[in-house]
Write an enzyme that holds these catalytic residues in place. Structure first.
Site, PDB file in Angstrom:
ATOM      1  N   ASN A 167      -4.120   2.409  -3.208  1.00 59.07           N
ATOM      2  CA  ASN A 167      -5.227   2.824  -2.331  1.00 59.07           C
ATOM      3  C   ASN A 167      -5.046   4.211  -1.729  1.00 59.07           C
ATOM      4  O   ASN A 167      -6.027   4.906  -1.461  1.00 59.07           O
ATOM      5  CB  ASN A 167      -5.520   1.771  -1.264  1.00 59.07           C
ATOM      6  N   GLU A 265       4.849  -3.621   4.033  1.00 58.82           N
ATOM      7  CA  GLU A 265       3.599  -3.216   4.687  1.00 58.82           C
ATOM      8  C   GLU A 265       2.486  -3.897   3.897  1.00 58.82           C
ATOM      9  O   GLU A 265       2.224  -3.523   2.749  1.00 58.82           O
ATOM     10  CB  GLU A 265       3.478  -1.692   4.648  1.00 58.82           C
ATOM     11  N   CYS A 299      -5.420  -0.537   4.347  1.00 61.76           N
ATOM     12  CA  CYS A 299      -4.770  -1.733   4.897  1.00 61.76           C
ATOM     13  C   CYS A 299      -5.109  -1.922   6.365  1.00 61.76           C
ATOM     14  O   CYS A 299      -5.259  -3.049   6.830  1.00 61.76           O
ATOM     15  CB  CYS A 299      -3.265  -1.677   4.696  1.00 61.76           C
ATOM     16  N   GLU A 475       6.828   1.375   9.035  1.00 64.98           N
ATOM     17  CA  GLU A 475       6.880   2.684   8.394  1.00 64.98           C
ATOM     18  C   GLU A 475       6.389   3.741   9.385  1.00 64.98           C
ATOM     19  O   GLU A 475       5.866   3.418  10.443  1.00 64.98           O
ATOM     20  CB  GLU A 475       6.023   2.685   7.128  1.00 64.98           C
TER      21      GLU A 475
HETATM   22  P1  NAI Z   1      -0.393  -5.922  -5.424  1.00 63.21           P
HETATM   23  O1  NAI Z   1       0.296  -6.163  -4.130  1.00 63.21           O
HETATM   24  O2  NAI Z   1      -0.176  -6.939  -6.477  1.00 63.21           O
HETATM   25  O3  NAI Z   1       0.089  -4.502  -6.006  1.00 63.21           O
HETATM   26  C1  NAI Z   1       0.755  -3.515  -5.260  1.00 63.21           C
HETATM   27  C2  NAI Z   1       1.998  -3.038  -5.979  1.00 63.21           C
HETATM   28  O4  NAI Z   1       2.881  -4.146  -6.197  1.00 63.21           O
HETATM   29  C3  NAI Z   1       1.739  -2.445  -7.379  1.00 63.21           C
HETATM   30  O5  NAI Z   1       2.622  -1.360  -7.576  1.00 63.21           O
HETATM   31  C4  NAI Z   1       2.091  -3.595  -8.301  1.00 63.21           C
HETATM   32  O6  NAI Z   1       2.461  -3.190  -9.581  1.00 63.21           O
HETATM   33  C5  NAI Z   1       3.260  -4.210  -7.568  1.00 63.21           C
HETATM   34  N1  NAI Z   1       3.539  -5.611  -7.906  1.00 63.21           N
HETATM   35  C6  NAI Z   1       2.659  -6.586  -8.237  1.00 63.21           C
HETATM   36  N2  NAI Z   1       3.298  -7.743  -8.480  1.00 63.21           N
HETATM   37  C7  NAI Z   1       4.620  -7.509  -8.308  1.00 63.21           C
HETATM   38  C8  NAI Z   1       5.799  -8.307  -8.404  1.00 63.21           C
HETATM   39  N3  NAI Z   1       5.745  -9.585  -8.744  1.00 63.21           N
HETATM   40  N4  NAI Z   1       6.994  -7.742  -8.139  1.00 63.21           N
HETATM   41  C9  NAI Z   1       7.066  -6.444  -7.779  1.00 63.21           C
HETATM   42  N5  NAI Z   1       6.002  -5.642  -7.685  1.00 63.21           N
HETATM   43  C10 NAI Z   1       4.788  -6.152  -7.933  1.00 63.21           C
HETATM   44  O7  NAI Z   1      -1.919  -5.714  -5.088  1.00 63.21           O
HETATM   45  P2  NAI Z   1      -3.229  -5.744  -6.046  1.00 63.21           P
HETATM   46  O8  NAI Z   1      -3.217  -6.976  -6.864  1.00 63.21           O
HETATM   47  O9  NAI Z   1      -3.346  -4.476  -6.756  1.00 63.21           O
HETATM   48  O10 NAI Z   1      -4.396  -5.838  -4.946  1.00 63.21           O
HETATM   49  C11 NAI Z   1      -4.867  -7.095  -4.460  1.00 63.21           C
HETATM   50  C12 NAI Z   1      -5.199  -7.034  -2.991  1.00 63.21           C
HETATM   51  O11 NAI Z   1      -4.060  -6.654  -2.239  1.00 63.21           O
HETATM   52  C13 NAI Z   1      -6.259  -6.017  -2.563  1.00 63.21           C
HETATM   53  O12 NAI Z   1      -7.546  -6.493  -2.755  1.00 63.21           O
HETATM   54  C14 NAI Z   1      -5.942  -5.864  -1.103  1.00 63.21           C
HETATM   55  O13 NAI Z   1      -6.511  -6.942  -0.388  1.00 63.21           O
HETATM   56  C15 NAI Z   1      -4.430  -5.971  -1.055  1.00 63.21           C
HETATM   57  N6  NAI Z   1      -3.770  -4.646  -1.040  1.00 63.21           N
HETATM   58  C16 NAI Z   1      -3.284  -4.165   0.148  1.00 63.21           C
HETATM   59  C17 NAI Z   1      -2.722  -2.909   0.215  1.00 63.21           C
HETATM   60  C18 NAI Z   1      -2.193  -2.345   1.500  1.00 63.21           C
HETATM   61  O14 NAI Z   1      -2.311  -1.157   1.740  1.00 63.21           O
HETATM   62  N7  NAI Z   1      -1.526  -3.119   2.337  1.00 63.21           N
HETATM   63  C19 NAI Z   1      -2.648  -2.030  -0.957  1.00 63.21           C
HETATM   64  C20 NAI Z   1      -3.121  -2.656  -2.176  1.00 63.21           C
HETATM   65  C21 NAI Z   1      -3.674  -3.900  -2.187  1.00 63.21           C
END
Ligand code: NAI
Ligand code: MG
Length: 501
Positions: A167, A265, A299, A475
């Site tokens: 994001n 985070e 977020c 952070e």
């Molecule tokens: P995600 O949390 O799965 O992806 C974020 C990062 O984690 C990416 O680099 C991904 O490759 C990595 N990742 C995914 N599965 C992993 C695992 N098992 N082990 C280690 N790394 C892993 O998020 P996603 O699926 O892209 O988005 C889904 C929802 O998450 C969004 O709709 C939103 O609600 C939330 N989100 C929140 C964020 C924030 O800033 N706190 C940022 C992105 C998503």
């Protein structure tokens, strides 16, 4: 056709990278060991813009071995020298503004007005901020009586694993890279698979700034392959993750098993409370900003908008007025404020949640923005809904899209109860001209950040400490240094030891 399709990546990235060697390991660009690649998609058109190496466990292994060597060199590099390199990186980031901004825009769909503007400023600022402290890290001396001295030192962990989301690709990565390096660690960054490009340019910039080889490494790939291999690796004692709460829990479970230190985070469902004595125009400006900026993909977005019942209609009217001036379209057109959603998957998720919310009784209010989507892109126009009950999915789930949900409340207690009725605890924004209300809100709301009469007003020095399901640790700020150093106590006696026996 989007503007991104006319761009030549070779104008922005080293030739090896554009040829698909997107693993930065030990100071060289490499392919994945098994040669696999995946496509990076332009969200404004749905067209492939780059081939990215699909790193897996074997590539993480190579990166960890390179980082171990880098960590040794970096830990022995004095603070003054580390500061000089981080400061040089900040300068180069500012000089590379256009390229970094363009890469984040074509990768994530964020508007260039944001990426090449405040996102580059924030990224460079991170390196300047932590450059300013890396030469000021100190331990302490403890008086333990005659002949005895206690020393408490702060030491780097060695190799840190960092996993970043899509994001705010470059700024979220920098929020990890800069303090991790400032504390004397080497790191391996696994950027989000949707948005790896700016991290690759950051790797090149850090190399140009004089960072020793192996100190910063990037392994591109998917979460379930490269990400989980990094999390599992026995020689990576510290993990830093930003992303969804579901993935955060998975990482915490592995870290619990292996007793690794983690900084998380995660997601949020942050409230935005407008009391009956608020400056309505400022509050509406705040609400439209927090809900719609970055297409709602933030977020700390305070998208659960709770408004004193008698103000609801006037508040919604003001929001409609403000949304009308938002320009949505091709992210590389500098006149636009917003672009598409990052991916088809995320767009489908937002649309599904919206449909469920409306089926459960939410009423959609008419909204007219300056909306000019590009064919094939993941565009969605801003949405405002109201008349929701507390069990509506839009009231309970993190939406992560441009959807403002407005709830009416009658008493302050009701507003606070709704604000705290969530698994999350990241941020809150409260609008009131009453000092007493502001003070009560600050105490009662159970989130890491409380903004009073403002929203997203942060500096590099303000910590972002998520509570409950929104995270662990903090952070930003000087507090981030505690994430990336561990203590060592040494007790020295100058003769005269007498044991128990
Ligand atoms: P995600 O949390 O799965 O992806 C974020 C990062 O984690 C990416 O680099 C991904 O490759 C990595 N990742 C995914 N599965 C992993 C695992 N098992 N082990 C280690 N790394 C892993 O998020 P996603 O699926 O892209 O988005 C889904 C929802 O998450 C969004 O709709 C939103 O609600 C939330 N989100 C929140 C964020 C924030 O800033 N706190 C940022 C992105 C998503
Ligand atoms: Mg992309």
């Amino acid at each position: 056709m989007s503007i991104a399709q006319k761009i030549k990546l070779t104008d922005y990235l080293p030739a090896e990278v554009t040829a698909g060697k997107t693993l930065w390991i030990g100071g060289t660009w490499e392919s994945a060991q098994d040669g696999e690649t995946f496509a990076s998609i332009d969200p404004a058109s749905g067209v492939e813009i780059a081939k990215i190496a699909q790193g897996k466990a074997k590539d993480i292994e190579r990166a960890v071995q390179a980082a171990k060597k880098g960590a040794k060199v970096w830990a022995e590099t004095g603070g003054m020298q580390r500061a000089a390199i981080l400061r040089k990186a900040a300068e180069l980031i500012r000089q590379t503004r256009e390229a970094l901004g363009t890469l984040d825009s074509i990768d994530s769909g964020k508007a260039i007005s944001e990426t090449a503007g405040r996102n580059v400023d924030g990224t460079a600022g991170m390196f300047d901020f932590y450059a300013g402290v890396t030469d000021k890290i100190r331990g302490s001396v403890i008086d333990m009586g005659p002949n005895t001295t206690g020393l408490v030192e702060k030491e780097p962990y060695g190799v840190v694993g960092a996993i970043s989301p899509w994001n705010y690709p470059m700024s979220n990565a920098a929020t990890k890279i800069a303090p991790i390096l400032a504390c004397g660690n080497a790191l391996i960054l696994k950027p989000a698979e949707q948005t790896p490009l700016s991290a690759l340019l950051l790797a090149h910039i850090l190399d140009q700034a004089g960072l020793p080889k192996g100190v910063f490494n990037v392994v591109t790939g998917f979460g379930a392959e490269a990400g989980s291999a990094l999390v599992e690796h026995p020689e990576v004692p510290k993990l830093s993750f930003t992303g969804s709460t579901a993935t955060g829990r998975r990482i915490a479970a592995v870290a619990g098993q292996k007793l690794k230190s983690i900084t998380l985070e995660l997601g949020g469902k942050s409230p935005f409370i407008v009391f009956d004595d608020a400056d309505l125009d400022a509050a509406a400006s705040g609400a439209v900003t927090t809900v719609f900026m970055n297409q709602g993909q933030t977020c700390t977005s305070c998208a659960k908008v709770l408004v004193a019942r008698q103000l609801v209609d006037a508040f919604i009217a003001k929001c409609q007025e403000k949304v009308a001036s938002i320009k949505i379209g091709d992210p590389l057109d500098p006149k636009n404020d917003l672009g598409p959603i990052v991916s088809q998957v995320q767009l489908d998720r937002v649309k599904k949640l919206l449909a469920e919310g409306i089926a459960a009784g939410a009423r959609q209010v008419e909204v007219k923005a300056d909306y000019q989507p590009v064919d094939g892109g993941n565009f969605i126009a801003p949405v405002i809904v109201t008349d929701l009950d507390p069990h509506n999915p839009l009231a309970t789930e993190e939406i992560f899209g441009p959807v403002m949900a407005v709830y009416a409340f009658d008493t302050d207690e009701e507003a606070y109860a709704a604000a705290n009725d969530t698994q999350y605890g990241l941020a809150a924004s409260v609008w009131t001209t009453s000092l007493a209300r502001a003070e009560v809100a600050r105490r009662v709301i159970n989130t890491g950040i409380v903004w009073i009469n403002c929203v997203h007003t942060l500096s590099l020095n303000t910590p972002v400490p998520g509570r409950k399901a929104s995270g662990l640790g903090s952070e930003y700020g000087l507090e981030a240094l505690d994430n990336y150093m561990r203590l060592k106590t040494t007790v020295t006696m100058f003769g005269g030891y007498k044991g128990l026996f």
